[in-house]
Structures are given as C-alpha cells and as structure tokens.
Design an enzyme around this catalytic site. Structure first.
Site, short mmCIF file in Angstrom:
data_model
loop_
_atom_site.label_atom_id
_atom_site.label_comp_id
_atom_site.label_asym_id
_atom_site.label_seq_id
_atom_site.Cartn_x
_atom_site.Cartn_y
_atom_site.Cartn_z
N HIS A 52 3.39 2.70 12.51
CA HIS A 52 2.41 3.87 13.05
C HIS A 52 2.88 4.50 14.19
O HIS A 52 2.22 5.19 15.08
CB HIS A 52 1.10 3.17 13.34
CG HIS A 52 0.38 2.47 12.54
ND1 HIS A 52 -0.93 1.84 12.64
CD2 HIS A 52 0.78 2.04 11.20
CE1 HIS A 52 -1.25 1.35 11.37
NE2 HIS A 52 -0.16 1.32 10.64
N HIS A 84 0.86 -1.08 -0.10
CA HIS A 84 -0.08 0.02 -0.11
C HIS A 84 0.68 1.37 -0.11
O HIS A 84 2.16 1.16 0.50
CB HIS A 84 -0.88 0.00 1.08
CG HIS A 84 -0.31 -0.07 2.41
ND1 HIS A 84 0.13 1.11 3.02
CD2 HIS A 84 -0.02 -0.99 3.47
CE1 HIS A 84 0.57 0.84 4.27
NE2 HIS A 84 0.52 -0.49 4.40
N ASP A 134 -0.21 4.46 0.91
CA ASP A 134 -0.76 5.30 2.02
C ASP A 134 0.03 5.10 3.40
O ASP A 134 0.70 4.07 3.54
CB ASP A 134 -2.14 5.38 2.10
CG ASP A 134 -2.68 3.97 2.84
OD1 ASP A 134 -2.20 2.94 2.36
OD2 ASP A 134 -3.70 4.20 3.81
N GLU A 191 -4.93 1.67 2.55
CA GLU A 191 -4.99 0.56 3.45
C GLU A 191 -5.15 0.77 4.99
O GLU A 191 -5.69 -0.16 5.55
CB GLU A 191 -3.53 -0.35 3.04
CG GLU A 191 -3.60 -1.58 3.88
CD GLU A 191 -3.23 -1.71 5.40
OE1 GLU A 191 -3.75 -2.65 6.08
OE2 GLU A 191 -2.69 -0.68 5.88
N GLU A 192 -4.86 1.89 5.28
CA GLU A 192 -4.77 2.19 6.73
C GLU A 192 -6.09 2.68 7.46
O GLU A 192 -6.09 3.24 8.39
CB GLU A 192 -3.56 3.30 6.82
CG GLU A 192 -2.22 3.06 6.51
CD GLU A 192 -1.53 1.83 7.51
OE1 GLU A 192 -2.44 1.44 8.59
OE2 GLU A 192 -0.31 1.61 7.53
N ASP A 247 6.49 1.35 7.49
CA ASP A 247 5.01 0.63 7.04
C ASP A 247 4.64 1.68 5.88
O ASP A 247 3.73 2.77 6.03
CB ASP A 247 4.11 0.64 8.25
CG ASP A 247 2.45 0.15 7.89
OD1 ASP A 247 2.42 -0.49 6.68
OD2 ASP A 247 1.66 0.14 8.71
N GLU A 266 4.15 -5.99 3.54
CA GLU A 266 4.07 -5.29 5.05
C GLU A 266 5.10 -5.74 5.89
O GLU A 266 5.77 -7.09 5.55
CB GLU A 266 2.55 -5.82 5.52
CG GLU A 266 1.37 -5.56 4.98
CD GLU A 266 0.86 -4.00 5.43
OE1 GLU A 266 1.72 -3.49 6.11
OE2 GLU A 266 -0.05 -3.53 5.05
ZN ZN Z 1 0.92 -1.31 6.23
#
Ligand code: ZN
Length: 369
Positions: free
Chosen positions: A335, A72, A74, A132-133, A102, A161
């Site tokens: 994150h 992903h 984003d 995705e987030e 990430d 990931e």
């Molecule tokens: Zn991710």
C-alpha cells in the site's frame, strides 16, 4: 484498455510485470480477470470456473489431499506508480510499481504453478479473486464461500500475501468498540452547574494506558495483543461544558479467543462504562498440527512467524481449513507509493511451492541451500 494478454511461458518475474501493468484497482478487475481466465482456460489439466471477477482453476487427479493456493487480483488506488519498473541493485533485481508487493508477485507464482504442474502430488485449487482491499461485502473469497463452498473445500490453504517469502501462520482477530461517557451540559461560565463528559473520558484513557498486553503462545508461536484508543470525539461549542464523549477502541486479540470472549474481556476492562460493539472479525488458529500444513512448513524450511494483522486466512479457518500466509515481498511496503518486490523472493516462492507439489521422489531437503 484493450484485451491485455498474459504469457504463462514467460519467467515468473516477467509474468509479475505483465500482471502489474494491467491496472486492477478494487472493483475494476474485469481486464485482469479476463486475462487470467483466457490464459488458464485452454489448459487441459485444469477445470476453470469464473464468478464475477474471481477465477478458480482446479486439478482433479483424485489425490489424497487437496490444497488451496490463493491470491487477490485487486490493488489499492493508483499513486503515480504504473507501469512497472525493473531495477538492478547490488542486492539483486527489484520490481517496482503498484501491486508488485501486494500481491501480483504471488499471483504470478500461482499462474506459473497452475500452468506447469499438470500432475501435482496433491490436488490443487488455484484461486485468483477480486476485491480484497475494500469492504468485506465485495470480497471475492467471501462471495465464493457463499455461492460455491465446494470450490473452497481443501485440507489446507496457502494465501500468497506478502510475507517476505516466509510462512506466517494464523492471524489475530479485531474488535472495534465505542466507550461512551455521559455528563450534563452547562454554560462554561457557570461550569459547576454541569458535568464534563470529556473530563470523564480521562479515566477511560488512564485504563488504556495501564493495559498490559496478553502474549499467549499457540502452536509454538507467540502472539501479542493490543488495546488502543483510535478515535476520540466530544464537544458541543467553545463555551459549553460537553455532555457526551466517545472513545473508539480497537482490540487486536490472539486466536485462542473467540470474538465473544474478546468482547467480554473489553467490557470487563471498561466495567462501569457504556460500551457498544461496532464491528469485529475473528482470528485464525495456526493449525500447524494438520499433516498437510506440517509438511508444507517442513518443505519451506521450518521457520514460522505469527501473523498479527487480520487477513483472509481467517475465512479459511472459519470453514475449518487451516491456512497460512506465504508470499513474496515485504508486507511493510504494501500500500505504499514506492512498493516493490525483490525478484529473488518471487523465484524462491515459486521454487519452494514447485518442490512441495512436485514428484514425491524428489525430497526438497536435498535441494535446500
Ligand atoms: Zn494483499
């Protein structure tokens, strides 16, 4: 931001840094998707398709197998952690900044492979997708599965990931349910005239505290289920015996159970209570018996760990495509404000995938350290 460019001739760590410096918080991925599309479109060995801010690039060599390699584009919101920063440490180089872990290290690997492997030994569908987030309705992979299921067709899928550059297979499913207790209001000065619903929730919590997790072994991997109260709500006023209480429960279940079976388990567990399903997502079986998956695991060293969290591998499983997580970075740092990725992780993932997709005459084992 004015048309940032990506240099696919740069090394994979530099390319990661370029991706990181194009901010791409969920729902704001136009700039990065434009840059990805502009970088891949001129390559004659790829067929590039754009849907929203999702870019798909495919080889079409008529190989016996096709694999999807996806990531992903984003990130979670900025937290004073852009632009990127490179740091030399005694243990090697680290790349700091939003999205390093990430998962722009994985995205950079995807772009390098797409650019440089004109004749991979398996056909490859590279997917760099949006959103995705956040809530699943925006998820680029989900949208693609509805609009262009043909573009997802494959024998095996790798989601890049962060997984410490090791293979994590399958994933656990998740259910959220509300367990309600009921009572009867009364003034707390004459509480014996009511029935306290919060007190009644005590037994719900006692059952949870006594829960013993199932730990099934599937394809040689041990999963570990969980059943936890995650919210509790109740109360009317400081002088009122409450007539309602809601305990929200999250059940993480191993992929040998369907959502319906997991729900039945929770309903049985709280027999006698009013239980309502809030939402659910299925797990994904490891599927390591499929030849393409087995060959991949062998090529990257044979070690596989179970995935406890829910990831988009479950979307592939739902389409009947076995899928694993395999990407640079420690998922514990995803994150977080201080997220980073070790440069060596990115390079290792690139090298291992390159070998796996390379000429069949060069077995990876001879190069394995
Ligand atoms: Zn991710």
């Amino acid at each position: 931001m004015s048309h940032p460019r990506l240099d696919l001739d740069a090394d994979v760590v530099t390319l990661t840094a370029q991706l990181v410096d194009i901010a791409s918080v969920s729902l704001d991925e136009k700039a990065i998707a434009d840059a990805v599309e502009a970088a891949l479109s001129p390559l004659p060995h790829l067929t590039v398709t754009r849907r929203g801010h999702t870019v798909v690039a495919r080889t079409d060599l008529g190989r016996a197998e096709r694999v999807v390699i996806a990531g992903h584009l984003d990130t979670v919101p900025l937290n004073d952690n852009l632009p990127h920063r490179r740091e030399q440490t005694p243990d090697g180089e680290l790349l700091h900044g939003l999205g390093t872990c990430d998962m722009k290290g994985g995205d950079a690997v995807i772009l390098k492979l797409a650019a440089e492997l004109a004749e991979p030994n398996r056909d490859v569908t590279f997917i760099l997708y949006e959103a995705e987030e956040i809530e699943a309705e925006h998820n680029g992979l989900r949208k693609l599965s509805l609009s262009d299921p043909d573009l997802l067709a494959a024998d095996f899928a790798i989601l890049m990931e962060p997984s410490n550059a090791a293979v994590e297979a399958g994933c656990q499913g998740t259910l959220r349910l509300e367990v309600r207790t009921h009572g009867e209001r009364a003034h707390s000065a004459r509480s014996w005239r009511g029935v306290n619903a919060i007190h009644a929730a005590g037994d719900v919590l006692a059952r949870l505290a006594a829960y013993e997790a199932r730990r099934p072994v599937i394809d040689g991997l041990e999963y570990h289920e969980g059943l936890n109260a995650v919210f509790i709500a109740g109360g009317v006023a400081g002088n009122v015996v409450p007539d309602a209480c809601v305990v929200t429960v999250n059940h993480r279940f191993a992929p040998d159970r369907t959502e319906a079976e997991a729900e039945a388990f929770v309903r049985e567990f709280f027999a006698g209570y009013d239980v309502e399903l809030v939402d659910s997502a299925p797990g994904a079986l490891p599927g390591l018996g499929v030849p393409a998956a087995a060959a991949f695991v062998e090529a990257v060293g044979g070690r596989v760990a179970p995935k406890f969290g829910w990831t988009d591998v479950a979307r592939f499983s739902a389409l009947g495509i076995p899928a694993v997580n395999f990407g640079p970075g420690d998922p514990m740092y995803a994150h977080k404000q201080d997220e980073f990725v070790p440069a060596a992780d990115i390079v290792r993932c690139e090298q291992q995938l390159r070998s796996w997709l390379g000429a069949p005459a060069t077995p990876y084992d001879e190069e394995r350290p």
